[in-house]
Design a protein around this motif. Structure first.
Motif, PDB file in Angstrom:
ATOM      1  N   GLY A 123       0.824  -1.174   0.000  1.00  0.00           N
ATOM      2  CA  GLY A 123       0.000   0.000   0.000  1.00  0.00           C
ATOM      3  C   GLY A 123       0.884   1.259   0.000  1.00  0.00           C
ATOM      4  O   GLY A 123       2.032   1.216  -0.378  1.00  0.00           O
ATOM      5  N   GLU A 124       0.310   2.338   0.411  1.00  0.00           N
ATOM      6  CA  GLU A 124       1.086   3.579   0.466  1.00  0.00           C
ATOM      7  C   GLU A 124       1.250   4.002   1.935  1.00  0.00           C
ATOM      8  O   GLU A 124       0.276   4.397   2.573  1.00  0.00           O
ATOM      9  N   PRO A 125       2.460   3.912   2.468  1.00  0.00           N
ATOM     10  CA  PRO A 125       2.646   4.194   3.900  1.00  0.00           C
ATOM     11  C   PRO A 125       2.270   5.616   4.311  1.00  0.00           C
ATOM     12  O   PRO A 125       1.864   5.843   5.453  1.00  0.00           O
ATOM     13  N   LEU A 126       2.367   6.572   3.367  1.00  0.00           N
ATOM     14  CA  LEU A 126       2.046   7.961   3.750  1.00  0.00           C
ATOM     15  C   LEU A 126       0.550   8.152   4.007  1.00  0.00           C
ATOM     16  O   LEU A 126       0.160   9.165   4.592  1.00  0.00           O
ATOM     17  N   VAL A 127      -0.291   7.210   3.576  1.00  0.00           N
ATOM     18  CA  VAL A 127      -1.716   7.389   3.870  1.00  0.00           C
ATOM     19  C   VAL A 127      -2.061   6.909   5.289  1.00  0.00           C
ATOM     20  O   VAL A 127      -3.167   7.113   5.751  1.00  0.00           O
ATOM     21  N   ARG A 128      -1.107   6.299   5.954  1.00  0.00           N
ATOM     22  CA  ARG A 128      -1.359   5.870   7.336  1.00  0.00           C
ATOM     23  C   ARG A 128      -1.191   7.078   8.262  1.00  0.00           C
ATOM     24  O   ARG A 128      -0.110   7.655   8.382  1.00  0.00           O
ATOM     25  N   ARG A 129      -2.255   7.411   8.972  1.00  0.00           N
ATOM     26  CA  ARG A 129      -2.242   8.629   9.784  1.00  0.00           C
ATOM     27  C   ARG A 129      -1.137   8.637  10.840  1.00  0.00           C
ATOM     28  O   ARG A 129      -0.520   9.648  11.093  1.00  0.00           O
ATOM     29  N   GLY A 130      -0.895   7.484  11.452  1.00  0.00           N
ATOM     30  CA  GLY A 130       0.057   7.445  12.569  1.00  0.00           C
ATOM     31  C   GLY A 130       1.510   7.337  12.153  1.00  0.00           C
ATOM     32  O   GLY A 130       2.380   7.138  13.012  1.00  0.00           O
ATOM     33  N   LEU A 131       1.822   7.489  10.867  1.00  0.00           N
ATOM     34  CA  LEU A 131       3.180   7.194  10.402  1.00  0.00           C
ATOM     35  C   LEU A 131       4.277   7.947  11.172  1.00  0.00           C
ATOM     36  O   LEU A 131       5.244   7.339  11.643  1.00  0.00           O
ATOM     37  N   VAL A 132       4.122   9.266  11.305  1.00  0.00           N
ATOM     38  CA  VAL A 132       5.187  10.051  11.951  1.00  0.00           C
ATOM     39  C   VAL A 132       5.368   9.584  13.397  1.00  0.00           C
ATOM     40  O   VAL A 132       6.502   9.422  13.887  1.00  0.00           O
ATOM     41  N   ASP A 133       4.253   9.317  14.053  1.00  0.00           N
ATOM     42  CA  ASP A 133       4.311   8.864  15.442  1.00  0.00           C
ATOM     43  C   ASP A 133       4.995   7.489  15.539  1.00  0.00           C
ATOM     44  O   ASP A 133       5.830   7.260  16.422  1.00  0.00           O
ATOM     45  N   ILE A 134       4.650   6.598  14.622  1.00  0.00           N
ATOM     46  CA  ILE A 134       5.263   5.251  14.635  1.00  0.00           C
ATOM     47  C   ILE A 134       6.775   5.377  14.445  1.00  0.00           C
ATOM     48  O   ILE A 134       7.569   4.764  15.165  1.00  0.00           O
ATOM     49  N   VAL A 135       7.182   6.230  13.501  1.00  0.00           N
ATOM     50  CA  VAL A 135       8.622   6.422  13.257  1.00  0.00           C
ATOM     51  C   VAL A 135       9.303   6.930  14.530  1.00  0.00           C
ATOM     52  O   VAL A 135      10.356   6.416  14.945  1.00  0.00           O
ATOM     53  N   GLY A 136       8.683   7.905  15.174  1.00  0.00           N
ATOM     54  CA  GLY A 136       9.269   8.485  16.383  1.00  0.00           C
ATOM     55  C   GLY A 136       9.388   7.450  17.504  1.00  0.00           C
ATOM     56  O   GLY A 136      10.394   7.394  18.219  1.00  0.00           O
ATOM     57  N   ARG A 137       8.370   6.606  17.620  1.00  0.00           N
ATOM     58  CA  ARG A 137       8.393   5.604  18.695  1.00  0.00           C
ATOM     59  C   ARG A 137       9.426   4.511  18.425  1.00  0.00           C
ATOM     60  O   ARG A 137      10.066   4.006  19.345  1.00  0.00           O
ATOM     61  N   VAL A 138       9.588   4.143  17.156  1.00  0.00           N
ATOM     62  CA  VAL A 138      10.614   3.134  16.841  1.00  0.00           C
ATOM     63  C   VAL A 138      12.004   3.742  17.068  1.00  0.00           C
ATOM     64  O   VAL A 138      12.900   3.099  17.606  1.00  0.00           O
ATOM     65  N   ARG A 139      12.158   5.000  16.702  1.00  0.00           N
ATOM     66  CA  ARG A 139      13.450   5.660  16.926  1.00  0.00           C
ATOM     67  C   ARG A 139      13.773   5.718  18.429  1.00  0.00           C
ATOM     68  O   ARG A 139      14.920   5.506  18.839  1.00  0.00           O
ATOM     69  N   ALA A 140      12.734   5.935  19.249  1.00  0.00           N
ATOM     70  CA  ALA A 140      12.957   5.979  20.698  1.00  0.00           C
ATOM     71  C   ALA A 140      13.372   4.596  21.225  1.00  0.00           C
ATOM     72  O   ALA A 140      14.142   4.493  22.189  1.00  0.00           O
ATOM     73  N   LEU A 141      12.876   3.548  20.579  1.00  0.00           N
ATOM     74  CA  LEU A 141      13.235   2.185  21.003  1.00  0.00           C
ATOM     75  C   LEU A 141      14.696   1.880  20.698  1.00  0.00           C
ATOM     76  O   LEU A 141      15.346   1.135  21.406  1.00  0.00           O
ATOM     77  N   ASP A 142      15.162   2.411  19.576  1.00  0.00           N
ATOM     78  CA  ASP A 142      16.517   2.076  19.128  1.00  0.00           C
ATOM     79  C   ASP A 142      17.105   3.240  18.333  1.00  0.00           C
ATOM     80  O   ASP A 142      16.657   3.528  17.221  1.00  0.00           O
ATOM     81  N   PRO A 143      18.120   3.893  18.885  1.00  0.00           N
ATOM     82  CA  PRO A 143      18.694   5.052  18.189  1.00  0.00           C
ATOM     83  C   PRO A 143      19.454   4.659  16.920  1.00  0.00           C
ATOM     84  O   PRO A 143      19.713   5.518  16.076  1.00  0.00           O
ATOM     85  N   ASP A 144      19.800   3.379  16.780  1.00  0.00           N
ATOM     86  CA  ASP A 144      20.669   2.988  15.657  1.00  0.00           C
ATOM     87  C   ASP A 144      19.965   2.305  14.503  1.00  0.00           C
ATOM     88  O   ASP A 144      20.552   2.155  13.425  1.00  0.00           O
ATOM     89  N   VAL A 145      18.735   1.849  14.717  1.00  0.00           N
ATOM     90  CA  VAL A 145      18.092   1.091  13.647  1.00  0.00           C
ATOM     91  C   VAL A 145      17.930   1.998  12.429  1.00  0.00           C
ATOM     92  O   VAL A 145      17.605   3.186  12.540  1.00  0.00           O
ATOM     93  N   GLU A 146      18.224   1.441  11.258  1.00  0.00           N
ATOM     94  CA  GLU A 146      18.110   2.186  10.002  1.00  0.00           C
ATOM     95  C   GLU A 146      16.636   2.167   9.603  1.00  0.00           C
ATOM     96  O   GLU A 146      16.045   1.099   9.494  1.00  0.00           O
ATOM     97  N   MET A 147      16.053   3.348   9.416  1.00  0.00           N
ATOM     98  CA  MET A 147      14.614   3.400   9.132  1.00  0.00           C
ATOM     99  C   MET A 147      14.352   4.160   7.839  1.00  0.00           C
ATOM    100  O   MET A 147      14.828   5.274   7.654  1.00  0.00           O
ATOM    101  N   SER A 148      13.544   3.565   6.963  1.00  0.00           N
ATOM    102  CA  SER A 148      13.233   4.232   5.697  1.00  0.00           C
ATOM    103  C   SER A 148      11.791   3.929   5.297  1.00  0.00           C
ATOM    104  O   SER A 148      11.142   3.096   5.923  1.00  0.00           O
TER     105      SER A 148
END
Ligand code: SAM
Length: 330
Positions: A71-96
Protein backbone atom coordinates in the motif's frame (compact mmCIF):
# COMPACT_ATOMS: atom_id res chain seq x y z
CA UNK A 1 19.48 -11.76 20.84
CA UNK A 2 18.30 -14.67 18.67
CA UNK A 3 18.80 -14.08 14.93
CA UNK A 4 16.04 -14.81 12.43
CA UNK A 5 17.89 -17.67 10.75
CA UNK A 6 16.39 -20.07 8.21
CA UNK A 7 17.25 -23.67 7.34
CA UNK A 8 19.58 -22.50 4.58
CA UNK A 9 21.65 -20.38 6.95
CA UNK A 10 20.37 -17.00 5.81
CA UNK A 11 19.76 -14.44 8.53
CA UNK A 12 17.02 -11.83 8.15
CA UNK A 13 18.04 -8.41 9.44
CA UNK A 14 15.92 -6.27 7.11
CA UNK A 15 12.25 -5.97 8.09
CA UNK A 16 9.66 -4.61 5.64
CA UNK A 17 6.57 -3.44 7.49
CA UNK A 18 3.39 -2.79 5.54
CA UNK A 19 1.38 -0.07 7.26
CA UNK A 20 -1.69 -0.34 5.05
CA UNK A 21 -2.84 -2.16 1.94
CA UNK A 22 -4.50 1.00 0.59
CA UNK A 23 -2.95 3.19 -2.06
CA UNK A 24 -3.84 6.50 -3.68
CA UNK A 25 -2.44 5.47 -7.08
CA UNK A 26 -3.71 2.66 -9.29
CA UNK A 27 -0.60 1.54 -11.16
CA UNK A 28 -1.68 -0.75 -13.98
CA UNK A 29 0.90 -3.41 -13.10
CA UNK A 30 -0.17 -3.45 -9.46
CA UNK A 31 -3.96 -3.22 -9.13
CA UNK A 32 -7.16 -2.69 -11.13
CA UNK A 33 -8.65 0.81 -11.63
CA UNK A 34 -11.35 0.27 -9.01
CA UNK A 35 -8.80 -0.73 -6.37
CA UNK A 36 -9.07 -3.88 -4.29
CA UNK A 37 -11.10 -5.20 -1.42
CA UNK A 38 -9.20 -3.51 1.41
CA UNK A 39 -8.43 -5.15 4.73
CA UNK A 40 -11.18 -4.65 7.32
CA UNK A 41 -10.17 -2.00 9.90
CA UNK A 42 -10.26 -4.49 12.79
CA UNK A 43 -7.81 -6.79 11.06
CA UNK A 44 -5.19 -4.07 10.76
CA UNK A 45 -2.59 -3.70 13.44
CA UNK A 46 -2.94 -0.62 15.61
CA UNK A 47 0.01 1.76 15.98
CA UNK A 48 0.74 0.23 19.40
CA UNK A 49 0.73 -3.29 17.98
CA UNK A 50 3.06 -2.31 15.14
CA UNK A 51 5.51 -0.63 17.49
CA UNK A 52 5.41 -3.64 19.82
CA UNK A 53 6.22 -6.10 17.02
CA UNK A 54 8.99 -3.89 15.61
CA UNK A 55 10.38 -3.62 19.14
CA UNK A 56 10.53 -7.42 19.38
CA UNK A 57 12.24 -7.62 15.97
CA UNK A 58 14.82 -4.98 16.79
CA UNK A 59 15.49 -5.76 20.43
CA UNK A 60 15.30 -9.57 20.40
CA UNK A 61 15.63 -10.83 16.84
CA UNK A 62 18.55 -8.88 15.43
CA UNK A 63 16.67 -6.73 12.92
CA UNK A 64 18.86 -3.78 11.94
CA UNK A 65 16.80 -2.13 9.23
CA UNK A 66 13.10 -1.29 9.17
CA UNK A 67 11.44 -0.19 5.94
CA UNK A 68 7.84 1.04 6.02
CA UNK A 69 5.83 0.23 2.96
CA UNK A 70 2.34 -0.70 1.81
CA UNK A 71 0.00 0.00 0.00
CA UNK A 72 1.09 3.58 0.47
CA UNK A 73 2.65 4.19 3.90
CA UNK A 74 2.05 7.96 3.75
CA UNK A 75 -1.72 7.39 3.87
CA UNK A 76 -1.36 5.87 7.34
CA UNK A 77 -2.24 8.63 9.78
CA UNK A 78 0.06 7.44 12.57
CA UNK A 79 3.18 7.19 10.40
CA UNK A 80 5.19 10.05 11.95
CA UNK A 81 4.31 8.86 15.44
CA UNK A 82 5.26 5.25 14.64
CA UNK A 83 8.62 6.42 13.26
CA UNK A 84 9.27 8.49 16.38
CA UNK A 85 8.39 5.60 18.69
CA UNK A 86 10.61 3.13 16.84
CA UNK A 87 13.45 5.66 16.93
CA UNK A 88 12.96 5.98 20.70
CA UNK A 89 13.24 2.18 21.00
CA UNK A 90 16.52 2.08 19.13
CA UNK A 91 18.69 5.05 18.19
CA UNK A 92 20.67 2.99 15.66
CA UNK A 93 18.09 1.09 13.65
CA UNK A 94 18.11 2.19 10.00
CA UNK A 95 14.61 3.40 9.13
CA UNK A 96 13.23 4.23 5.70
CA UNK A 97 10.00 4.30 3.72
CA UNK A 98 9.09 3.12 0.25
CA UNK A 99 6.55 5.60 -1.05
CA UNK A 100 4.95 7.06 -4.13
CA UNK A 101 5.74 10.48 -2.58
CA UNK A 102 2.19 11.87 -2.82
CA UNK A 103 1.98 14.17 0.19
CA UNK A 104 5.66 13.78 1.01
CA UNK A 105 6.20 17.49 0.40
CA UNK A 106 4.14 18.13 3.54
CA UNK A 107 5.48 15.38 5.80
CA UNK A 108 9.15 15.01 4.86
CA UNK A 109 10.29 17.47 7.55
CA UNK A 110 8.25 15.82 10.30
CA UNK A 111 9.43 12.35 9.26
CA UNK A 112 13.07 13.43 9.35
CA UNK A 113 12.55 15.04 12.76
CA UNK A 114 10.91 11.87 14.06
CA UNK A 115 14.02 9.90 13.11
CA UNK A 116 13.47 8.54 9.61
CA UNK A 117 16.77 8.10 7.77
CA UNK A 118 15.84 7.76 4.11
CA UNK A 119 13.15 7.50 1.47
CA UNK A 120 12.77 5.27 -1.59
CA UNK A 121 10.42 6.88 -4.07
CA UNK A 122 8.72 4.88 -6.79
CA UNK A 123 8.67 6.72 -10.10
CA UNK A 124 8.51 4.97 -13.46
CA UNK A 125 8.59 7.95 -15.82
CA UNK A 126 9.33 11.68 -15.91
CA UNK A 127 6.68 12.36 -18.52
CA UNK A 128 3.45 13.59 -17.04
CA UNK A 129 1.29 11.83 -19.66
CA UNK A 130 3.04 8.48 -19.19
CA UNK A 131 2.75 8.94 -15.41
CA UNK A 132 -0.99 9.30 -15.80
CA UNK A 133 -1.16 6.31 -18.13
CA UNK A 134 0.66 4.07 -15.63
CA UNK A 135 -0.78 5.33 -12.34
CA UNK A 136 -4.23 6.34 -13.63
CA UNK A 137 -3.81 9.60 -11.69
CA UNK A 138 -2.59 13.05 -12.74
CA UNK A 139 -0.13 13.54 -9.85
CA UNK A 140 3.33 13.73 -11.41
CA UNK A 141 4.00 17.21 -9.99
CA UNK A 142 3.26 16.01 -6.45
CA UNK A 143 5.94 13.34 -6.80
CA UNK A 144 8.49 15.85 -8.06
CA UNK A 145 7.71 18.12 -5.09
CA UNK A 146 7.84 15.19 -2.68
CA UNK A 147 11.26 14.14 -3.93
CA UNK A 148 12.63 17.67 -3.58
CA UNK A 149 11.20 17.97 -0.06
CA UNK A 150 12.76 14.66 0.99
CA UNK A 151 16.16 15.81 -0.26
CA UNK A 152 15.77 19.17 1.50
CA UNK A 153 14.77 17.46 4.75
CA UNK A 154 17.96 15.39 4.73
CA UNK A 155 16.23 12.08 3.93
CA UNK A 156 18.97 11.17 1.54
CA UNK A 157 20.49 9.68 -0.40
CA UNK A 158 17.08 9.76 -2.07
CA UNK A 159 16.54 6.57 -4.04
CA UNK A 160 14.16 6.25 -6.95
CA UNK A 161 12.75 2.84 -7.95
CA UNK A 162 11.38 2.31 -11.44
CA UNK A 163 9.60 -0.49 -13.26
CA UNK A 164 9.68 -0.53 -17.06
CA UNK A 165 6.71 -1.88 -18.97
CA UNK A 166 6.84 -3.07 -22.55
CA UNK A 167 5.26 -0.58 -24.96
CA UNK A 168 4.58 1.96 -22.19
CA UNK A 169 7.84 3.34 -20.82
CA UNK A 170 10.49 0.83 -21.88
CA UNK A 171 12.04 3.47 -24.15
CA UNK A 172 12.30 6.01 -21.30
CA UNK A 173 15.08 4.49 -19.20
CA UNK A 174 17.87 6.85 -20.32
CA UNK A 175 15.63 9.91 -19.87
CA UNK A 176 14.66 8.84 -16.36
CA UNK A 177 18.28 8.19 -15.49
CA UNK A 178 19.40 11.62 -16.77
CA UNK A 179 16.61 13.28 -14.76
CA UNK A 180 17.75 11.49 -11.60
CA UNK A 181 21.43 12.23 -12.24
CA UNK A 182 20.61 15.94 -12.64
CA UNK A 183 19.02 15.95 -9.19
CA UNK A 184 21.40 13.61 -7.37
CA UNK A 185 18.81 10.85 -6.90
CA UNK A 186 19.98 7.24 -6.98
CA UNK A 187 17.96 5.34 -9.56
CA UNK A 188 17.32 1.61 -9.54
CA UNK A 189 15.30 -0.30 -12.11
CA UNK A 190 13.38 -3.33 -10.88
CA UNK A 191 12.13 -6.17 -13.07
CA UNK A 192 8.39 -6.55 -13.01
CA UNK A 193 7.38 -9.55 -10.89
CA UNK A 194 4.29 -11.80 -10.88
CA UNK A 195 2.66 -9.99 -7.98
CA UNK A 196 -0.11 -7.99 -9.61
CA UNK A 197 -3.67 -8.39 -8.37
CA UNK A 198 -4.93 -9.03 -11.90
CA UNK A 199 -2.45 -11.86 -12.56
CA UNK A 200 -1.53 -10.17 -15.85
CA UNK A 201 2.24 -10.64 -15.58
CA UNK A 202 3.91 -12.66 -18.29
CA UNK A 203 7.51 -13.76 -18.53
CA UNK A 204 7.49 -13.21 -22.28
CA UNK A 205 6.45 -9.58 -22.18
CA UNK A 206 8.34 -8.40 -19.10
CA UNK A 207 11.26 -6.02 -19.61
CA UNK A 208 14.34 -7.88 -18.41
CA UNK A 209 17.43 -6.53 -16.68
CA UNK A 210 19.35 -7.25 -19.88
CA UNK A 211 16.84 -5.16 -21.88
CA UNK A 212 17.21 -2.34 -19.36
CA UNK A 213 20.99 -2.47 -19.48
CA UNK A 214 20.98 -2.46 -23.29
CA UNK A 215 18.64 0.51 -23.39
CA UNK A 216 20.70 2.55 -20.90
CA UNK A 217 23.91 1.61 -22.70
CA UNK A 218 22.70 3.43 -25.82
CA UNK A 219 23.20 6.70 -23.95
CA UNK A 220 25.56 6.04 -21.03
CA UNK A 221 28.78 4.12 -20.48
CA UNK A 222 28.02 1.59 -17.74
CA UNK A 223 30.75 -0.27 -15.87
CA UNK A 224 30.25 -2.55 -12.87
CA UNK A 225 30.74 -0.66 -9.64
CA UNK A 226 33.56 -2.19 -7.65
CA UNK A 227 31.81 -2.89 -4.39
CA UNK A 228 30.57 -6.46 -3.96
CA UNK A 229 26.84 -6.98 -4.28
CA UNK A 230 26.42 -8.65 -0.86
CA UNK A 231 22.78 -8.97 0.08
CA UNK A 232 21.86 -5.78 -1.79
CA UNK A 233 19.71 -6.85 -4.74
CA UNK A 234 20.78 -4.09 -7.15
CA UNK A 235 23.54 -4.78 -9.60
CA UNK A 236 25.25 -1.43 -9.48
CA UNK A 237 26.91 0.26 -12.43
CA UNK A 238 29.00 3.40 -12.55
CA UNK A 239 27.49 5.87 -15.01
CA UNK A 240 30.01 7.41 -17.38
CA UNK A 241 32.87 6.47 -15.06
CA UNK A 242 31.08 7.55 -11.86
CA UNK A 243 30.78 8.57 -9.14
CA UNK A 244 27.05 8.40 -9.98
CA UNK A 245 25.60 4.90 -10.19
CA UNK A 246 22.49 3.17 -11.50
CA UNK A 247 21.09 -0.10 -10.16
CA UNK A 248 19.33 -2.85 -12.08
CA UNK A 249 17.49 -5.36 -9.92
CA UNK A 250 17.06 -8.64 -11.83
CA UNK A 251 14.61 -10.12 -9.35
CA UNK A 252 13.20 -12.52 -11.93
CA UNK A 253 16.00 -13.28 -14.38
CA UNK A 254 18.93 -13.35 -11.92
CA UNK A 255 17.37 -13.96 -8.51
CA UNK A 256 19.41 -13.14 -5.44
CA UNK A 257 17.44 -15.36 -3.05
CA UNK A 258 20.62 -17.03 -1.78
CA UNK A 259 21.63 -13.70 -0.25
CA UNK A 260 18.17 -12.68 0.94
CA UNK A 261 18.17 -10.97 4.34
CA UNK A 262 14.51 -9.88 4.36
CA UNK A 263 11.41 -10.65 6.31
CA UNK A 264 8.01 -9.03 6.00
CA UNK A 265 5.21 -8.05 8.33
CA UNK A 266 1.86 -7.34 6.68
CA UNK A 267 -0.56 -4.63 7.79
CA UNK A 268 -2.73 -7.34 9.36
CA UNK A 269 0.11 -8.77 11.39
CA UNK A 270 1.24 -11.76 9.33
CA UNK A 271 4.91 -12.65 9.10
CA UNK A 272 5.95 -13.58 5.57
CA UNK A 273 9.42 -15.01 5.14
CA UNK A 274 9.39 -14.25 1.38
CA UNK A 275 7.48 -12.00 -1.05
CA UNK A 276 6.44 -15.18 -2.84
CA UNK A 277 5.69 -17.29 0.24
CA UNK A 278 2.41 -19.18 0.20
CA UNK A 279 2.27 -19.42 4.01
CA UNK A 280 2.09 -16.74 6.66
CA UNK A 281 2.41 -16.82 10.41
CA UNK A 282 -0.27 -14.96 12.34
CA UNK A 283 1.26 -12.71 14.98
CA UNK A 284 -1.90 -10.60 15.30
CA UNK A 285 -4.05 -13.45 16.52
CA UNK A 286 -1.34 -14.55 18.94
CA UNK A 287 -0.79 -11.00 20.21
CA UNK A 288 -4.50 -10.31 20.66
CA UNK A 289 -4.80 -13.67 22.43
CA UNK A 290 -2.38 -12.42 25.07
CA UNK A 291 0.94 -13.86 23.85
CA UNK A 292 4.02 -12.56 25.66
CA UNK A 293 6.93 -10.93 23.82
CA UNK A 294 8.88 -14.18 24.28
CA UNK A 295 6.09 -16.21 22.72
CA UNK A 296 5.78 -13.79 19.79
CA UNK A 297 9.53 -13.89 19.22
CA UNK A 298 9.43 -17.71 19.22
CA UNK A 299 6.62 -17.71 16.71
CA UNK A 300 8.57 -15.35 14.49
CA UNK A 301 11.70 -17.54 14.69
CA UNK A 302 9.66 -20.60 13.73
CA UNK A 303 8.09 -18.73 10.79
CA UNK A 304 11.56 -18.14 9.35
CA UNK A 305 12.57 -21.79 9.37
CA UNK A 306 10.35 -22.63 6.44
CA UNK A 307 11.76 -19.95 4.13
CA UNK A 308 12.16 -21.47 0.65
CA UNK A 309 15.64 -21.46 -0.92
CA UNK A 310 14.35 -19.42 -3.88
CA UNK A 311 11.23 -17.79 -5.26
CA UNK A 312 10.97 -20.36 -8.07
CA UNK A 313 9.34 -18.01 -10.61
CA UNK A 314 11.00 -19.99 -13.40
CA UNK A 315 9.82 -23.32 -11.99
CA UNK A 316 6.91 -24.82 -13.94
CA UNK A 317 5.13 -25.46 -10.64
CA UNK A 318 5.38 -21.78 -9.59
CA UNK A 319 2.20 -20.36 -8.14
CA UNK A 320 1.72 -16.64 -7.63
CA UNK A 321 1.01 -15.82 -3.96
CA UNK A 322 -2.63 -15.25 -3.04
CA UNK A 323 -1.96 -11.69 -1.94
CA UNK A 324 -0.81 -9.05 -4.43
CA UNK A 325 2.25 -6.88 -3.82
CA UNK A 326 0.12 -4.02 -2.44
CA UNK A 327 -1.25 -6.26 0.31
CA UNK A 328 2.07 -7.89 1.15
CA UNK A 329 4.14 -4.73 1.22
CA UNK A 330 6.47 -3.96 -1.69
N1 SAM B 1 3.14 2.75 -2.49
C1 SAM B 1 4.53 2.60 -2.22
C2 SAM B 1 5.36 2.90 -3.43
O1 SAM B 1 4.79 3.28 -4.46
O2 SAM B 1 6.57 2.81 -3.35
C3 SAM B 1 4.93 1.28 -1.61
C4 SAM B 1 4.27 0.05 -2.13
S1 SAM B 1 4.58 -0.33 -3.82
C5 SAM B 1 3.76 -1.90 -3.96
C6 SAM B 1 6.31 -0.73 -3.74
C7 SAM B 1 7.01 -0.91 -5.05
O3 SAM B 1 6.54 -2.07 -5.65
C8 SAM B 1 6.83 0.21 -6.05
O4 SAM B 1 8.11 0.64 -6.44
C9 SAM B 1 6.16 -0.45 -7.22
O5 SAM B 1 6.59 0.06 -8.45
C10 SAM B 1 6.60 -1.87 -7.03
N2 SAM B 1 5.75 -2.87 -7.66
C11 SAM B 1 4.42 -3.03 -7.60
N3 SAM B 1 4.02 -4.11 -8.30
C12 SAM B 1 5.14 -4.65 -8.81
C13 SAM B 1 5.42 -5.77 -9.62
N4 SAM B 1 4.45 -6.55 -10.06
N5 SAM B 1 6.70 -6.04 -9.94
C14 SAM B 1 7.70 -5.24 -9.50
N6 SAM B 1 7.51 -4.17 -8.73
C15 SAM B 1 6.25 -3.87 -8.40
Amino acid sequence: MQPLIDRHGRVATDLRVSLTDRCNLRCTYCMPPEGLEWLPADDQLSDDEIVRLIGIAVQRLGVKEVRFTGGEPLVRRGLVDIVGRVRALDPDVEMSITTNALGLAKTAGALAEAGLNRVNVSLDTVRSDTFQEITRRDRFTDVVEGLAAAEAAGLGPVKVNAVLLRGVNDDQGPELLQWCLDRGYHLRFIEQMPLDAQHGWSRDSMVTADDIFASLATTFALTPAREPRGSAPAELFLVDGGPATVGVIASVTRPFCGDCDRVRLTADGQVRNCLFARDESDLRLAMRGGASDDALADRWLTAMLGKAPGHGIDDPTFLQPDRPMSAIGG
